[in-house]
Structures are given as C-alpha cells and as structure tokens.
Design a protein around this motif. Structure first.
Motif, PDB file in Angstrom:
ATOM      1  N   ASP A 170       0.812  -1.297  -0.079  1.00  0.00           N
ATOM      2  CA  ASP A 170      -0.114  -0.014  -0.085  1.00  0.00           C
ATOM      3  C   ASP A 170       0.846   1.098   0.015  1.00  0.00           C
ATOM      4  OD1 ASP A 170      -1.972   1.723   0.167  1.00  0.00           O
ATOM      5  OD2 ASP A 170      -2.688   1.243   2.084  1.00  0.00           O
ATOM      6  N   VAL A 171       1.665   1.307  -1.003  1.00  0.00           N
ATOM      7  CA  VAL A 171       2.580   2.417  -1.286  1.00  0.00           C
ATOM      8  C   VAL A 171       2.587   2.933  -2.795  1.00  0.00           C
ATOM      9  CG1 VAL A 171       4.839   3.099  -1.027  1.00  0.00           C
ATOM     10  CG2 VAL A 171       4.188   1.406   0.465  1.00  0.00           C
ATOM     11  N   ALA A 172       2.652   4.149  -3.054  1.00  0.00           N
ATOM     12  CA  ALA A 172       2.590   4.714  -4.280  1.00  0.00           C
ATOM     13  C   ALA A 172       3.581   5.775  -4.435  1.00  0.00           C
ATOM     14  CB  ALA A 172       1.113   5.208  -4.802  1.00  0.00           C
ATOM     15  N   PHE A 173       4.222   5.870  -5.740  1.00  0.00           N
ATOM     16  CA  PHE A 173       5.088   6.871  -5.947  1.00  0.00           C
ATOM     17  C   PHE A 173       4.602   7.522  -7.056  1.00  0.00           C
ATOM     18  CE2 PHE A 173       8.093   3.903  -4.164  1.00  0.00           C
ATOM     19  CZ  PHE A 173       8.770   4.693  -3.130  1.00  0.00           C
ATOM     20  N   LEU A 188      12.277  22.477  -2.930  1.00  0.00           N
ATOM     21  CA  LEU A 188      11.842  22.015  -1.668  1.00  0.00           C
ATOM     22  C   LEU A 188      13.078  21.206  -0.978  1.00  0.00           C
ATOM     23  CD1 LEU A 188       8.202  21.304  -1.591  1.00  0.00           C
ATOM     24  CD2 LEU A 188       9.511  23.677  -1.001  1.00  0.00           C
ATOM     25  N   GLY A 189      13.701  20.424  -1.598  1.00  0.00           N
ATOM     26  CA  GLY A 189      14.693  19.375  -1.032  1.00  0.00           C
ATOM     27  C   GLY A 189      13.832  18.111  -0.865  1.00  0.00           C
ATOM     28  N   ALA A 190      14.442  17.042  -0.499  1.00  0.00           N
ATOM     29  CA  ALA A 190      13.617  15.827  -0.555  1.00  0.00           C
ATOM     30  C   ALA A 190      14.218  14.986   0.812  1.00  0.00           C
ATOM     31  CB  ALA A 190      14.049  15.108  -1.458  1.00  0.00           C
ATOM     32  N   ASN A 191      13.403  14.032   1.314  1.00  0.00           N
ATOM     33  CA  ASN A 191      13.869  12.934   2.188  1.00  0.00           C
ATOM     34  C   ASN A 191      14.296  12.082   1.223  1.00  0.00           C
ATOM     35  OD1 ASN A 191      12.767  14.103   4.709  1.00  0.00           O
ATOM     36  ND2 ASN A 191      11.010  13.765   3.967  1.00  0.00           N
ATOM     37  N   LEU A 192      15.384  11.062   1.818  1.00  0.00           N
ATOM     38  CA  LEU A 192      15.731   9.808   1.422  1.00  0.00           C
ATOM     39  C   LEU A 192      14.546   8.802   1.435  1.00  0.00           C
ATOM     40  CD1 LEU A 192      19.577   9.842   2.648  1.00  0.00           C
ATOM     41  CD2 LEU A 192      18.510  10.689   0.333  1.00  0.00           C
ATOM     42  N   LEU A 193      15.007   7.496   0.821  1.00  0.00           N
ATOM     43  CA  LEU A 193      13.918   6.412   0.822  1.00  0.00           C
ATOM     44  C   LEU A 193      14.769   5.585   1.752  1.00  0.00           C
ATOM     45  CD1 LEU A 193      11.256   5.202  -0.067  1.00  0.00           C
ATOM     46  CD2 LEU A 193      12.816   4.181  -2.147  1.00  0.00           C
ATOM     47  N   GLY A 194      14.132   4.843   2.933  1.00  0.00           N
ATOM     48  CA  GLY A 194      14.700   3.936   3.264  1.00  0.00           C
ATOM     49  C   GLY A 194      14.236   2.733   3.351  1.00  0.00           C
ATOM     50  N   GLU A 283      12.036  -4.959  -0.015  1.00  0.00           N
ATOM     51  CA  GLU A 283      12.292  -5.155  -1.446  1.00  0.00           C
ATOM     52  C   GLU A 283      11.297  -4.817  -2.436  1.00  0.00           C
ATOM     53  OE1 GLU A 283      13.598  -8.998  -4.560  1.00  0.00           O
ATOM     54  OE2 GLU A 283      13.639  -9.201  -2.504  1.00  0.00           O
ATOM     55  N   ARG A 284      10.038  -4.999  -2.139  1.00  0.00           N
ATOM     56  CA  ARG A 284       8.919  -4.744  -2.856  1.00  0.00           C
ATOM     57  C   ARG A 284       9.030  -3.093  -3.365  1.00  0.00           C
ATOM     58  NH1 ARG A 284       3.788  -8.235  -1.466  1.00  0.00           N
ATOM     59  NH2 ARG A 284       3.132  -7.826  -3.380  1.00  0.00           N
ATOM     60  N   LEU A 288       9.434  -0.877  -6.563  1.00  0.00           N
ATOM     61  CA  LEU A 288       8.610   0.073  -7.171  1.00  0.00           C
ATOM     62  C   LEU A 288       9.168   1.183  -7.048  1.00  0.00           C
ATOM     63  CD1 LEU A 288       5.282   0.184  -7.303  1.00  0.00           C
ATOM     64  CD2 LEU A 288       5.225   1.068  -4.914  1.00  0.00           C
ATOM     65  N   TYR A 289       9.934   1.690  -6.506  1.00  0.00           N
ATOM     66  CA  TYR A 289      10.707   2.922  -6.468  1.00  0.00           C
ATOM     67  C   TYR A 289      11.380   2.851  -7.804  1.00  0.00           C
ATOM     68  CZ  TYR A 289      14.264   6.674  -5.647  1.00  0.00           C
ATOM     69  OH  TYR A 289      15.105   7.495  -5.747  1.00  0.00           O
ATOM     70  N   ASP A 290      12.181   1.894  -8.094  1.00  0.00           N
ATOM     71  CA  ASP A 290      13.083   1.721  -9.273  1.00  0.00           C
ATOM     72  C   ASP A 290      12.123   1.837 -10.597  1.00  0.00           C
ATOM     73  OD1 ASP A 290      15.506   1.112  -7.739  1.00  0.00           O
ATOM     74  OD2 ASP A 290      15.201  -0.960  -7.907  1.00  0.00           O
ATOM     75  N   ARG A 291      11.033   1.177 -10.581  1.00  0.00           N
ATOM     76  CA  ARG A 291      10.037   1.438 -11.731  1.00  0.00           C
ATOM     77  C   ARG A 291       9.527   2.860 -11.899  1.00  0.00           C
ATOM     78  NH1 ARG A 291       5.033  -1.794 -10.420  1.00  0.00           N
ATOM     79  NH2 ARG A 291       4.250  -0.629 -11.957  1.00  0.00           N
TER      80      ARG A 291
END
Length: 294
Positions: A170-173, A188-194, A283-284, A288-291
């Motif tokens: 239940d995550v979307a980019f 604005l800058g950005a947060n990193l993805l953990g 990993e999932r 999703l982020y890579d896509r």
C-alpha cells in the motif's frame, strides 16, 4: 484508511459529534472509494453526484488537549503545528488547493527531482483505477499554498495492489509536474528513501487531518505489527492522514530525513485514530521505486 460502508460512516459521525476522533485516515467519497469529502459539504464529486454533508470532526489542539493526548501515550511527543518537515510534506487535494483534501504525501529523493510518496489507496482504487485529478500542496496551512501547487502527472503502484489491494504494497510513488521551470525537489529538497531499516525506529509522522487546516506531527518509536507491516502509536491521526511519511534520522540542520513508511498497509493504515500502520519498506518497495524512477 479503511473504506467506510454506510453503517461505519454513521458510527464515525456519532463519534465525531461526541467529540471523539473518528477512525480512518483517507476520507471516503460517495462516488469513489479511497478519497472523499472535506469539511466543505455538498460539493459535486468528480465522478458526478453530490457529496454527503458530513459534520466536520473536532479540530484544533489546545495545550490541555495536547497534554492529555501525550499522557495517554507514554513515549510519544505530539505537536499541533510543527515547524519541521512541513515544506516536504503536503496535503493531497482533488483538482486544486480549494478541492477535497483526503490524503497526505511527501517529497522523496529521485534522479528526476520530481517524486513524491504516499499510500497506494490514496491514488489508485483496485476497482475503479487511478485517480487523474490530484494535486500535491506542500506546506499547506489554513488555505495558504506557500510552496506551490504541484499536479500529479503519473502514479506507480504495485501490480498486487492493482489486482487485489494487497496491504503489503500500500505504497505509491507519483511524479509531479514542474512549476516555474523547476522541479519540486529543486525548490524544497527531499527526504531519502529507507529500505530494510528494520522494525524498531524512532520516527516523526507528519500528516494533514481533513478536519483541520494545519498539519500535525507525532514522534514515537515504531514496532513490528507483522513481518510485512510496521506499527506506530500516535494520537488523533484521523481522515486525511493516509500517506503521511514516517521519517527517521531527521537532521534539524537540513530539515530532512529518511522515509521508512507511510500511513497505509494493514487496514489501509488502521481502524483507530491512535494507532497507525505502514507496509514494510523492503524489496517490493525498492522495486516500485525503481520502476517509478526508471
């Protein structure tokens, strides 16, 4: 978070009228699940028809109310109008900042400098498909849009969410349109993805309840709900806070950190206002982020 059937809506209204926070994070809509009416009643829904006239949930945090909420949740730090994270976190509206607010999103680092992260149920309904009328308003406060209005151009969700609403993804980019020749991360800058950061982490959770005009922030430590779900106890995260980022490693110097979750997942984020969930960022979510950035 969980889409409300009519009986559940009635219960939520009773709670709201009694001065209690109604459960749920994203606000249901009469014509489309996963989104819905703001405090403005009776406005036309994007899909046609009229929105139900719902009384606004209680809003506004007095000092006494903050103290009472924190006393009920030991170890939790709660602020009503935070000064940190606001520029990276915003409300998600239909059409414009004057539309219906029903979810929260935040800027996440990407090569394209144009990516936000939220809950999948905020932007894609497994039965009705993707919403195409959404805007991201970072730092929204009381009708002001100090950091602009950024239309969503494209959304990436996992196929398992599209097929069956799998709570573990239940995550979307989403890619947002540039404004004034600049991308949102440039402004604005950005947060990193953990990814794979574990289950016990100190986090700040900032979100926009639909019952108010200001964001709220809670600080607490996450725990393991299941091998695929995170949990955090934070008071009064009601409708509108789906998609709120869970930020760890917050640096007060840069006002950024690392997003390790968003309100969503189990029960689409939770059936009570004081406990929230997130799909585990493993990993999932990396795939999703890579896509989304590929």
């Amino acid at each position: 978070m969980t889409i409300r059937e009519p009986a559940a809506i009635a219960v939520a209204l009773v709670l709201a009228c009694a001065g209690c926070a109604a459960p749920g994070r994203s606000v249901p809509e009469a014509s489309r699940s996963g989104s819905g009416p703001s405090a403005t009643a009776g406005t036309p829904a994007p899909g046609g028809g009229a929105r139900p006239s719902l009384p606004a949930a209680p809003h506004g945090w007095t000092r006494d109310r903050i103290r009472a909420a924190v006393a009920e949740h030991p170890g939790t730090t709660r602020t009503a109008a935070p000064t940190v994270l606001n520029s990276l976190v915003g409300a998600v509206f239909t059409h414009s900042a004057g539309g219906d607010h029903f979810c929260t999103a935040s800027v996440v680092d990407s090569a394209g400098l144009n990516l936000i992260v939220t809950a999948a149920h905020c932007v894609y309904d497994p039965h009705l498909g993707q919403r195409d009328d959404l805007v991201f308003v970072p730092g929204y406060r009381g009708g002001d849009t100090p950091n602009g209005v950024w239309p969503l151009l494209s959304v990436t969700v996992d196929q398992a969410w599209k097929d069956s609403g799998d709570p573990d993804v239940d995550v979307a980019f989403a890619v947002v349109a540039p404004q004034g020749g600049q991308q949102v991360q440039q402004v604005l800058g950005a947060n990193l993805l953990g990814i794979d950061r574990g289950f016990r982490l100190p986090v700040k959770v900032t979100g926009y309840p639909s019952s108010g005009e200001l964001p709220i922030t809670c600080s607490n430590t996450t725990t393991e709900q299941s091998p695929t779900q995170l949990r955090v106890d934070c008071p009064d995260y009601t409708g509108g806070t789906s998609g709120s980022p869970w930020v760890t490693d917050f640096d007060p110097g840069t006002m950024t950190g690392t997003v390790v979750g968003v309100i969503g997942g189990y029960q689409e984020g939770g059936d009570t206002a004081d406990t929230s969930y997130s799909s585990y960022f493993g990993e999932r979510v990396q795939d999703l982020y890579d896509r989304a950035t590929g």
